[in-house]
Scaffold this motif. Structure first.
Motif, PDB file in Angstrom:
ATOM      1  N   SER A 199       0.986  -1.150   0.022  1.00 36.12           N
ATOM      2  CA  SER A 199       0.129  -0.027   0.090  1.00 36.12           C
ATOM      3  C   SER A 199       0.953   1.258   0.015  1.00 36.12           C
ATOM      4  O   SER A 199       0.541   2.115  -0.606  1.00 36.12           O
ATOM      5  CB  SER A 199      -0.770   0.038   1.270  1.00 36.12           C
ATOM      6  N   ILE A 200       2.168   1.154   0.918  1.00 34.37           N
ATOM      7  CA  ILE A 200       2.897   2.610   0.820  1.00 34.37           C
ATOM      8  C   ILE A 200       3.568   2.490  -0.479  1.00 34.37           C
ATOM      9  O   ILE A 200       3.637   3.841  -0.899  1.00 34.37           O
ATOM     10  CB  ILE A 200       3.941   2.183   1.988  1.00 34.37           C
ATOM     11  N   VAL A 201       4.018   1.457  -1.107  1.00 37.73           N
ATOM     12  CA  VAL A 201       4.712   1.551  -2.293  1.00 37.73           C
ATOM     13  C   VAL A 201       3.784   2.162  -3.403  1.00 37.73           C
ATOM     14  O   VAL A 201       4.052   3.026  -4.151  1.00 37.73           O
ATOM     15  CB  VAL A 201       5.274   0.111  -2.896  1.00 37.73           C
ATOM     16  N   ALA A 202       2.609   1.871  -3.455  1.00 37.10           N
ATOM     17  CA  ALA A 202       1.452   2.241  -4.329  1.00 37.10           C
ATOM     18  C   ALA A 202       1.215   3.545  -4.187  1.00 37.10           C
ATOM     19  O   ALA A 202       1.152   4.299  -5.263  1.00 37.10           O
ATOM     20  CB  ALA A 202       0.185   1.138  -4.198  1.00 37.10           C
ATOM     21  N   ILE A 207       2.061   9.257  -6.040  1.00 36.65           N
ATOM     22  CA  ILE A 207       2.297  10.745  -5.596  1.00 36.65           C
ATOM     23  C   ILE A 207       3.297  10.996  -6.723  1.00 36.65           C
ATOM     24  O   ILE A 207       3.157  12.059  -7.312  1.00 36.65           O
ATOM     25  CB  ILE A 207       2.951  10.833  -4.254  1.00 36.65           C
ATOM     26  N   LEU A 208       4.297  10.347  -6.770  1.00 35.53           N
ATOM     27  CA  LEU A 208       5.754  10.401  -7.742  1.00 35.53           C
ATOM     28  C   LEU A 208       5.072  10.773  -9.272  1.00 35.53           C
ATOM     29  O   LEU A 208       5.527  11.585  -9.820  1.00 35.53           O
ATOM     30  CB  LEU A 208       6.229   9.370  -7.737  1.00 35.53           C
ATOM     31  N   ILE A 209       4.188   9.712  -9.839  1.00 39.39           N
ATOM     32  CA  ILE A 209       3.499   9.799 -11.024  1.00 39.39           C
ATOM     33  C   ILE A 209       2.866  11.306 -11.132  1.00 39.39           C
ATOM     34  O   ILE A 209       2.996  12.003 -12.069  1.00 39.39           O
ATOM     35  CB  ILE A 209       2.776   8.852 -11.525  1.00 39.39           C
ATOM     36  N   PHE A 210       2.098  11.647 -10.089  1.00 38.66           N
ATOM     37  CA  PHE A 210       1.053  12.852 -10.201  1.00 38.66           C
ATOM     38  C   PHE A 210       2.205  14.167 -10.410  1.00 38.66           C
ATOM     39  O   PHE A 210       2.337  15.039 -10.999  1.00 38.66           O
ATOM     40  CB  PHE A 210       0.566  12.998  -8.644  1.00 38.66           C
ATOM     41  N   ILE A 211       3.181  13.988  -9.463  1.00 40.58           N
ATOM     42  CA  ILE A 211       4.202  15.290  -9.452  1.00 40.58           C
ATOM     43  C   ILE A 211       4.864  15.399 -10.869  1.00 40.58           C
ATOM     44  O   ILE A 211       5.002  16.312 -11.418  1.00 40.58           O
ATOM     45  CB  ILE A 211       5.400  15.121  -8.216  1.00 40.58           C
ATOM     46  N   ILE A 212       5.433  14.213 -11.233  1.00 37.90           N
ATOM     47  CA  ILE A 212       6.025  14.265 -12.508  1.00 37.90           C
ATOM     48  C   ILE A 212       5.241  14.763 -13.727  1.00 37.90           C
ATOM     49  O   ILE A 212       5.440  15.497 -14.622  1.00 37.90           O
ATOM     50  CB  ILE A 212       6.484  12.889 -12.985  1.00 37.90           C
ATOM     51  N   ILE A 222      -6.567  17.446 -12.772  1.00 37.88           N
ATOM     52  CA  ILE A 222      -7.699  16.451 -12.484  1.00 37.88           C
ATOM     53  C   ILE A 222      -7.173  15.189 -13.046  1.00 37.88           C
ATOM     54  O   ILE A 222      -7.454  13.962 -12.446  1.00 37.88           O
ATOM     55  CB  ILE A 222      -9.072  16.942 -13.109  1.00 37.88           C
ATOM     56  N   GLU A 223      -6.931  15.227 -14.428  1.00 38.07           N
ATOM     57  CA  GLU A 223      -6.610  14.044 -15.125  1.00 38.07           C
ATOM     58  C   GLU A 223      -5.519  13.242 -14.477  1.00 38.07           C
ATOM     59  O   GLU A 223      -5.544  11.997 -14.533  1.00 38.07           O
ATOM     60  CB  GLU A 223      -6.302  14.358 -16.792  1.00 38.07           C
ATOM     61  N   THR A 224      -4.435  13.908 -14.126  1.00 38.99           N
ATOM     62  CA  THR A 224      -3.330  13.147 -13.613  1.00 38.99           C
ATOM     63  C   THR A 224      -3.639  12.510 -12.177  1.00 38.99           C
ATOM     64  O   THR A 224      -3.317  11.331 -12.004  1.00 38.99           O
ATOM     65  CB  THR A 224      -2.315  14.442 -13.332  1.00 38.99           C
ATOM     66  N   ILE A 227      -5.420   9.271 -13.109  1.00 39.14           N
ATOM     67  CA  ILE A 227      -4.261   8.264 -13.372  1.00 39.14           C
ATOM     68  C   ILE A 227      -3.509   7.753 -12.314  1.00 39.14           C
ATOM     69  O   ILE A 227      -3.164   6.616 -12.188  1.00 39.14           O
ATOM     70  CB  ILE A 227      -3.116   8.875 -14.311  1.00 39.14           C
ATOM     71  N   ALA A 228      -2.985   8.642 -11.442  1.00 39.87           N
ATOM     72  CA  ALA A 228      -2.412   8.542 -10.281  1.00 39.87           C
ATOM     73  C   ALA A 228      -3.004   7.432  -9.427  1.00 39.87           C
ATOM     74  O   ALA A 228      -2.527   6.288  -8.760  1.00 39.87           O
ATOM     75  CB  ALA A 228      -1.777   9.781  -9.454  1.00 39.87           C
ATOM     76  N   ILE A 229      -4.240   7.643  -9.121  1.00 41.23           N
ATOM     77  CA  ILE A 229      -5.159   6.870  -8.360  1.00 41.23           C
ATOM     78  C   ILE A 229      -5.300   5.669  -8.966  1.00 41.23           C
ATOM     79  O   ILE A 229      -5.215   4.443  -8.268  1.00 41.23           O
ATOM     80  CB  ILE A 229      -6.334   7.547  -7.846  1.00 41.23           C
ATOM     81  N   SER A 230      -5.718   5.645 -10.266  1.00 43.14           N
ATOM     82  CA  SER A 230      -5.877   4.282 -10.820  1.00 43.14           C
ATOM     83  C   SER A 230      -4.630   3.491 -10.688  1.00 43.14           C
ATOM     84  O   SER A 230      -4.815   2.185 -10.507  1.00 43.14           O
ATOM     85  CB  SER A 230      -6.046   4.488 -12.274  1.00 43.14           C
ATOM     86  N   LEU A 231      -3.509   4.008 -11.073  1.00 39.95           N
ATOM     87  CA  LEU A 231      -2.312   3.112 -10.804  1.00 39.95           C
ATOM     88  C   LEU A 231      -1.823   2.588  -9.395  1.00 39.95           C
ATOM     89  O   LEU A 231      -1.543   1.427  -9.430  1.00 39.95           O
ATOM     90  CB  LEU A 231      -0.942   3.901 -11.420  1.00 39.95           C
ATOM     91  N   ALA A 232      -2.465   3.474  -8.519  1.00 42.71           N
ATOM     92  CA  ALA A 232      -2.108   3.201  -7.045  1.00 42.71           C
ATOM     93  C   ALA A 232      -3.220   1.820  -6.541  1.00 42.71           C
ATOM     94  O   ALA A 232      -2.571   0.955  -6.104  1.00 42.71           O
ATOM     95  CB  ALA A 232      -2.338   4.058  -6.118  1.00 42.71           C
ATOM     96  N   VAL A 233      -4.384   1.961  -7.179  1.00 39.34           N
ATOM     97  CA  VAL A 233      -5.393   1.161  -7.060  1.00 39.34           C
ATOM     98  C   VAL A 233      -5.069  -0.241  -7.625  1.00 39.34           C
ATOM     99  O   VAL A 233      -5.069  -1.372  -7.029  1.00 39.34           O
ATOM    100  CB  VAL A 233      -6.691   1.528  -7.384  1.00 39.34           C
ATOM    101  N   ALA A 234      -4.448  -0.189  -9.094  1.00 39.51           N
ATOM    102  CA  ALA A 234      -3.760  -1.349  -9.521  1.00 39.51           C
ATOM    103  C   ALA A 234      -2.743  -2.205  -8.961  1.00 39.51           C
ATOM    104  O   ALA A 234      -2.701  -3.158  -9.166  1.00 39.51           O
ATOM    105  CB  ALA A 234      -3.566  -0.880 -11.146  1.00 39.51           C
ATOM    106  N   ALA A 235      -1.992  -1.323  -8.336  1.00 39.49           N
ATOM    107  CA  ALA A 235      -0.834  -1.953  -7.678  1.00 39.49           C
ATOM    108  C   ALA A 235      -1.242  -2.591  -6.311  1.00 39.49           C
ATOM    109  O   ALA A 235      -0.510  -3.574  -5.972  1.00 39.49           O
ATOM    110  CB  ALA A 235      -0.011  -0.858  -7.116  1.00 39.49           C
ATOM    111  N   VAL A 236      -2.454  -2.450  -5.913  1.00 39.36           N
ATOM    112  CA  VAL A 236      -3.157  -3.261  -4.676  1.00 39.36           C
ATOM    113  C   VAL A 236      -3.380  -4.766  -4.988  1.00 39.36           C
ATOM    114  O   VAL A 236      -4.209  -4.697  -6.034  1.00 39.36           O
ATOM    115  CB  VAL A 236      -3.959  -2.376  -3.982  1.00 39.36           C
ATOM    116  N   PRO A 237      -2.905  -5.594  -4.646  1.00 41.85           N
ATOM    117  CA  PRO A 237      -3.241  -7.167  -4.716  1.00 41.85           C
ATOM    118  C   PRO A 237      -4.575  -7.504  -4.246  1.00 41.85           C
ATOM    119  O   PRO A 237      -4.429  -7.879  -3.279  1.00 41.85           O
ATOM    120  CB  PRO A 237      -2.043  -8.077  -4.473  1.00 41.85           C
ATOM    121  N   GLU A 238      -5.709  -7.100  -4.856  1.00 40.57           N
ATOM    122  CA  GLU A 238      -6.970  -7.161  -4.241  1.00 40.57           C
ATOM    123  C   GLU A 238      -7.205  -8.822  -4.222  1.00 40.57           C
ATOM    124  O   GLU A 238      -8.089  -9.036  -3.324  1.00 40.57           O
ATOM    125  CB  GLU A 238      -7.999  -6.547  -5.082  1.00 40.57           C
ATOM    126  N   THR A 239      -6.837  -9.423  -5.034  1.00 40.79           N
ATOM    127  CA  THR A 239      -7.087 -11.020  -4.741  1.00 40.79           C
ATOM    128  C   THR A 239      -6.240 -11.823  -3.933  1.00 40.79           C
ATOM    129  O   THR A 239      -6.485 -13.015  -3.531  1.00 40.79           O
ATOM    130  CB  THR A 239      -6.943 -11.856  -6.294  1.00 40.79           C
TER     131      THR A 239
END
Length: 434
Positions: A199-202, A207-212, A222-224, A227-239
């Motif tokens: 979760s911390i890594v995600a 945040i990093l992607i948002f800043i860049i 808004i768009e960034t 994208i940043a949130i989508s990537l963070a969510v994708a990184a969390v292994p929900e299964t």
């Protein structure tokens, strides 16, 4: 309750909320929301189902202890439900009874009680109403007391109830079990750590992607953010939680097949990590059931108890059975053998070889008995036969009176030693006609 507060579940719910927000604002699609929530629900259902079925099994164990008992009230003997006993009641118990409450023996005759559940000692204890017991004596040495949940294997007694319910020794153990704190298993700890790190890594990556994106590429905020949130969510292994729960649930089911009750799913992994279990005594660990392994009839060779018996071996078995006090009790079509573990083993083998104890007793009625005596280390029974009497003595090898030839005694000794070397408990039976 506690299924909802696990870290992975919280992260998933958070992810579901963001996905739902995205679905509403950007037409991102509801599939991900449904999947994530489905996973959370499945996790909870599996956890709750397992705990319920374990609770049911434990409840069934508790209800096994509900039974009737004979009580004397105002001089009248009556049968009451064991749960209705109160301290001060006079109860009567006989061989085969479960003791319904902790009680002090008033009078007893050749009473033996199997207390392995409390002491771990699989051999029945001889009770004595007049025993002098110091107040510091441990449970196993209180020879004038009966304890709830123990089985009477021999004799009879009248006793006065002193403790009931949760105040009994058994109840105290149950109380200790209820008050144990719920520990987190090693796997749960590792999963929590993993979930935290991921979760911390995600979060940091988002945040990093948002800043860049905003400061380097000048994208709109808004768009960034999306994208940043989508990537963070994708990184969390929900299964991950589901896979873990399913794997553990499979392990629990395997344990259930081996008649093991597991209250909480994660506990199965802890058991898997156990390499050494330190424990004491036999009766509490094994089935608390003796089985005859080998038999030797004079002038024959020793054979395994599972082999085909000749008349000589059958005779030895019948003599052993006749001088045993274990009885067969039939309740609801189920046969249970009640009595001393050694004697029960004899009767069990007799039944397996196709003879019943009843038929034997009808053929050789018992007319007299010298009960087992710890000084004599022998027990003798006298039976009536057509042309006189048959005396059967069973007991320790070195105590049976023998007037045989020296070479026969030598052979007997060899057989005895060969049995003893295999850690078998050796019983000898001798008979004589008068």
């Amino acid at each position: 309750g506690h299924h909802l507060v696990e870290i992975t579940t919280i992260v998933l719910l958070f992810a579901a909320a963001i996905s739902a927000y995205l679905a509403i604002t950007t037409g991102y699609g509801w599939a991900k929301v449904v999947v994530i929530l489905g996973i959370v629900v499945l996790n909870m259902v599996l956890g709750i189902y397992q705990e319920n079925s374990a609770e049911k099994a434990l409840a069934a164990l508790q209800s096994m202890n509900a039974h009737l008992t004979t009580v004397v009230r105002d001089g009248v003997r009556m049968q009451v439900d064991a749960t209705e006993l109160v301290p001060g009641d006079i109860i009567e118990i006989v061989a085969g009874d479960m003791i319904p409450a902790d009680a002090r023996i008033i009078s007893s005759s050749s009473l033996q009680v199997e207390e392995s559940a409390l002491t771990g000692e699989s051999v029945p204890v001889e009770k004595d109403a007049n025993a002098v017991v110091s107040e510091k004596a441990p449970i196993g040495d209180r020879l004038n007391m009966l304890y709830s949940g123990c089985l009477v294997t021999n004799g009879r007694a009248t006793a006065v109830v002193v403790e009931i319910g949760m105040e009994t020794e058994m109840g105290k153990i149950a109380g200790l079990l209820n008050s144990t704190s719920k520990l987190v298993t090693p796997l749960q700890l590792r999963l929590k750590e993993l979930a935290k790190r991921l979760s911390i890594v995600a979060l940091l990556a988002g945040i990093l992607i948002f800043i860049i994106d905003v400061y380097v590429y000048g994208e709109t905020i808004i768009e960034t953010l999306m994208i940043a949130i989508s990537l963070a969510v994708a990184a969390v292994p929900e299964t991950l939680p589901v896979i873990v729960t399913l794997t553990l649930a499979y392990g629990v089911q395997n344990m259930v097949r081996k008649n093991t009750i597991i209250r909480r799913i994660p506990a199965v992994e802890t058991i898997g990590n156990t390499s050494v279990i330190c424990s004491d005594k036999t009766g509490t660990l094994t089935q608390n059931k003796m089985i005859i392994q080998q038999i030797w009839a004079a002038d024959h060779t020793p054979i395994k108890a599972t082999a085909e018996f000749d008349t000589a071996e059958q005779k030895v078995l019948e003599m052993l059975s006749l001088s045993s006090n274990a009885t067969i009790d039939v309740t609801d079509g189920e046969e249970t053998i009640i009595g001393d573990p050694t004697e029960s083993a004899i009767i069990r083998l007799l039944e397996e070889k196709g003879t019943t104890k009843k038929a034997l007793e009808a053929k050789y009625p018992r007319v007299f008995e010298l009960p087992f005596d710890s000084d004599r280390k022998l027990m003798t029974t006298i039976h009536q036969v057509e042309d006189g009497f048959l005396s059967i003595t069973k007991g320790a090898f070195d105590r049976i009176p023998v007037n045989f030839s020296a070479e026969f005694l030598k052979e007997a000794e060899q057989v005895h030693d060969s049995f003893a070397e295999e850690a078998l408990r050796v019983l000898v039976v001798a008979y004589k006609k008068y």
